[in-house]
Scaffold this motif. Sequence first.
Motif, PDB file in Angstrom:
ATOM      1  N   ALA A  97      -6.722  -3.961  -1.723  1.00 13.69           N
ATOM      2  CA  ALA A  97      -6.832  -5.393  -1.439  1.00 13.69           C
ATOM      3  C   ALA A  97      -6.830  -6.191  -2.742  1.00 13.69           C
ATOM      4  N   ALA A  98      -7.564  -5.702  -3.741  1.00 11.44           N
ATOM      5  CA  ALA A  98      -7.619  -6.413  -5.019  1.00 11.44           C
ATOM      6  C   ALA A  98      -6.237  -6.441  -5.663  1.00 11.44           C
ATOM      7  N   SER A  99      -5.563  -5.306  -5.617  1.00 11.06           N
ATOM      8  CA  SER A  99      -4.218  -5.226  -6.182  1.00 11.06           C
ATOM      9  C   SER A  99      -3.282  -6.172  -5.441  1.00 11.06           C
ATOM     10  N   ASP A 100      -3.431  -6.214  -4.130  1.00  4.79           N
ATOM     11  CA  ASP A 100      -2.608  -7.088  -3.300  1.00  4.79           C
ATOM     12  C   ASP A 100      -2.817  -8.556  -3.671  1.00  4.79           C
ATOM     13  N   LEU A 101      -4.049  -8.886  -4.090  1.00  7.43           N
ATOM     14  CA  LEU A 101      -4.382 -10.276  -4.426  1.00  7.43           C
ATOM     15  C   LEU A 101      -4.067 -10.598  -5.883  1.00  7.43           C
ATOM     16  N   GLY A 102      -3.394  -9.677  -6.564  1.00  8.53           N
ATOM     17  CA  GLY A 102      -2.904  -9.999  -7.899  1.00  8.53           C
ATOM     18  C   GLY A 102      -3.702  -9.411  -9.041  1.00  8.53           C
ATOM     19  N   ALA A 103      -4.735  -8.618  -8.736  1.00  7.46           N
ATOM     20  CA  ALA A 103      -5.552  -8.072  -9.811  1.00  7.46           C
ATOM     21  C   ALA A 103      -4.901  -6.810 -10.380  1.00  7.46           C
ATOM     22  N   ASN A 104      -4.749  -6.772 -11.703  1.00 13.43           N
ATOM     23  CA  ASN A 104      -4.200  -5.564 -12.309  1.00 13.43           C
ATOM     24  C   ASN A 104      -5.300  -4.503 -12.341  1.00 13.43           C
ATOM     25  N   PRO A 125       4.477  -2.966  -9.097  1.00 15.17           N
ATOM     26  CA  PRO A 125       3.160  -2.756  -8.480  1.00 15.17           C
ATOM     27  C   PRO A 125       2.762  -3.933  -7.587  1.00 15.17           C
ATOM     28  N   PRO A 126       1.842  -3.696  -6.647  1.00 11.72           N
ATOM     29  CA  PRO A 126       1.478  -4.735  -5.666  1.00 11.72           C
ATOM     30  C   PRO A 126       1.044  -6.052  -6.313  1.00 11.72           C
ATOM     31  N   TYR A 127       0.341  -5.946  -7.464  1.00 13.88           N
ATOM     32  CA  TYR A 127      -0.218  -7.179  -8.038  1.00 13.88           C
ATOM     33  C   TYR A 127       0.837  -8.057  -8.689  1.00 13.88           C
ATOM     34  N   ARG A 128       2.089  -7.594  -8.743  1.00 12.93           N
ATOM     35  CA  ARG A 128       3.147  -8.463  -9.248  1.00 12.93           C
ATOM     36  C   ARG A 128       4.150  -8.813  -8.155  1.00 12.93           C
ATOM     37  N   PHE A 166     -10.762 -15.167  -4.622  1.00 14.46           N
ATOM     38  CA  PHE A 166     -10.481 -14.006  -5.495  1.00 14.46           C
ATOM     39  C   PHE A 166      -9.090 -14.075  -6.129  1.00 14.46           C
ATOM     40  N   GLY A 167      -8.077 -14.243  -5.303  1.00 18.00           N
ATOM     41  CA  GLY A 167      -6.700 -14.233  -5.797  1.00 18.00           C
ATOM     42  C   GLY A 167      -6.430 -15.373  -6.764  1.00 18.00           C
ATOM     43  N   LEU A 168      -6.984 -16.557  -6.462  1.00 11.85           N
ATOM     44  CA  LEU A 168      -6.744 -17.726  -7.310  1.00 11.85           C
ATOM     45  C   LEU A 168      -7.461 -17.580  -8.649  1.00 11.85           C
ATOM     46  N   ARG A 169      -8.668 -16.982  -8.607  1.00 12.12           N
ATOM     47  CA  ARG A 169      -9.415 -16.761  -9.856  1.00 12.12           C
ATOM     48  C   ARG A 169      -8.677 -15.777 -10.744  1.00 12.12           C
ATOM     49  N   ILE A 170      -8.115 -14.746 -10.133  1.00  2.00           N
ATOM     50  CA  ILE A 170      -7.348 -13.753 -10.902  1.00  2.00           C
ATOM     51  C   ILE A 170      -6.175 -14.444 -11.587  1.00  2.00           C
ATOM     52  N   LYS A 171      -5.557 -15.377 -10.869  1.00  2.00           N
ATOM     53  CA  LYS A 171      -4.407 -16.084 -11.448  1.00  2.00           C
ATOM     54  C   LYS A 171      -4.847 -17.079 -12.509  1.00  2.00           C
ATOM     55  N   GLY A 172      -6.162 -17.339 -12.590  1.00  3.22           N
ATOM     56  CA  GLY A 172      -6.679 -18.226 -13.629  1.00  3.22           C
ATOM     57  C   GLY A 172      -6.417 -19.691 -13.361  1.00  3.22           C
TER      58      GLY A 172
END
Lengths: 380, 312
Positions: B214-221, A87-90, A114-120
């Motif tokens: 976009a959220a998925s692209d940025l790594g959000a499950n 999936p895109p998020y991986r 956003f992306g960095l926060r998701i990565k924690g």
Amino acid sequence: MSQTAVQNPDANSTDTGLDVELRKVFKVFNGETAVRGVDLEIHQGEFFSILGPSGCGKTTTLRLIAGFEMPSAGEVVIQGKSMTYVPPYRRPVNTVFQSYALFNHLTVWENIAFGLRIKGLPKAAIAERVKETLKLVKMEAFTNRFPTQLSGGQQQRVALARALVNRPAVLLLDEPLGALDLKLRKEMQVELSNLHQDLGLTFVMVTHDQEEALSLSDRISVMHEGQIEQIGTPSEIYECPQSAFVADFIGDTNLFRGRVYALDASEIQVVTETKMKIAVQKQSSSMSWNSQEAVVVSVRPEKIQLNLEPSCVQGNCFEGRLKHVMYLGTHVHCVVELNSGDRITVKQPNTFASLPDPQTPIYAYWTPKDCLVLASRDTA
Amino acid sequence: MSTQISSPPTPPTPKSGPQASPPAGIWLGYLGLLGPAGIWLGLLLVLPTLVLFELSLVPGLEPGGLVNPSGLENYLRVFEPVNLSVMKRSLFFAGGTTVICLLLGFPVAYWIALLAPKKWRNLLVVGFVLPLWTSSLLRTYAWITILRYSGVLNTLLTSPNPWLSNLGLPTIPRLELLNDWPAVLIGMSYGYLPYMVLILYASLEKLDRRLLEAASDLGANPIQTFFQVTVPQTMPGIAAASLLVFITGLGDFVDPELLGGDSTMTISRLIYNQFLKTNQWGFGSALSMVLIMLVSIAIALLLKFGDRNAAG
């Protein structure tokens, strides 16, 4: 700058590192095949463009790399790992969307974080990297704005920053400049090019704007009806198109359908359907032709000269009448109707003092090495 | 002084012609548009509310000649523990119904708006709203036959069940749902779920799917995407739907009255009793005013909440 300028050619010349590979990828939507058997190898650090008219499958190809679509057949490999059904998020890629797709409930800062926060990541690290990236795209002054309070160009920068801050292996750009006006687009093209040089990332850009692709890319793949027509450097694509579609799509060209009637070591003689005889110089790279084979001859408008005297020293010279003139500032587009009935476009620098009236005979001339013979299948 | 006198006369301001400002007649015409609804609201809402307010202040409306010492006595009674517990119960029913409807309704609205095949969407929405086409009284009576001690549900639950007995499990006892709070919550949630789904669907249908990509692209499950993008993006819809259910639930009379029995006195039932059973119009009016206040606060919260999201 000088550092990266030195680094960059190295990165391009080492062909060992492949960042993205597509192997015989197909994508079918409700019985319609959008992508048919695409093979791509995108090198590390390369600025790679996928160019084609709308509906050619270029955006679907990009979405297959991003992971928004799963291929119907074939394999997607990113940095040596098979990512076909991941999936895109991986995936280690980030996308700059055509519509920007910014989160309008978050500020510029929060969008980029956003992306960095998701990565924690720890808060301090996030703050530092967001600040750094804001500086990179020159948006420090807009940290606390909401996307709806920004202009199109500013939103574009935020979208770029939101993707770049994650330090992806590959940055995917889907018609990134399509929504900007001409002047802003030129500016952003320069900035994209600078960013690519400074960061050394692999950029994969989808565009329908051939000028944009030619000016920015290290290599271009031209797509047509779900297939790749040609992959090459901008000059290869422009100077040596391998199909009539590419010749017609990249830049302007005059196409003459005809048949090979004579061959020798250096030249191919083609007779067109309108009984014009055109001599074409053989290209070292071009494939071999058979006598009577159906072909297309391509001549670029800027390679044709117009004369009032017949000057057939050697090569192709045809009499015609000037039909139409388009004034374009730096140059002039002339439409000439040849005596054979073919209409050709000629691009003249804006120095042609006085253009003859439509009754005066005019001679169009080009040398055998300024035109190309192409296979006649799927002419545009 | 002198400058004032000697200063050249200011050029006469151009006379405002008919083009410069619209004639007064147009404004009257615009007001005319408001007329019918305005008169309706004035006669049937504002005026009765004022009458109600006056009644709530007037002592001595009780039978038997009892006279209250002051007009505020009615309001003081509202805050007696017995009546406070009634209000607490009303808030519990309204709040509980809102939470149940949100938890049940969001997945349904999400599924119809984002996952169901496009051509089926309208049909699915209509299907879900279908219960609204029957009388709410009928639906409530239907719940009585389902939930009562010898009703449909208990008959099904306690009928000999080969699976349970084979597993050696005891049979389920009959549930006492009717005439208590569970029946009220069930009835109210059932009644208000279509409203919840309808409003949430309208909100989710407008959700830009590219934001989810976009959220998925940025790594959000998918779970992170749901809570960090889908929920914030549809917050105005969630707020509007929740408050509609909450406000309607606060004033609901039929469900607590028919399904709840004597143990589920709510503010609307209490008001009903004051006017139609115990003839204490003053106290009933005071209770009504408090209910109006509660609803107004809820609406004020909605406006504030909704505006903040609209600006963002």
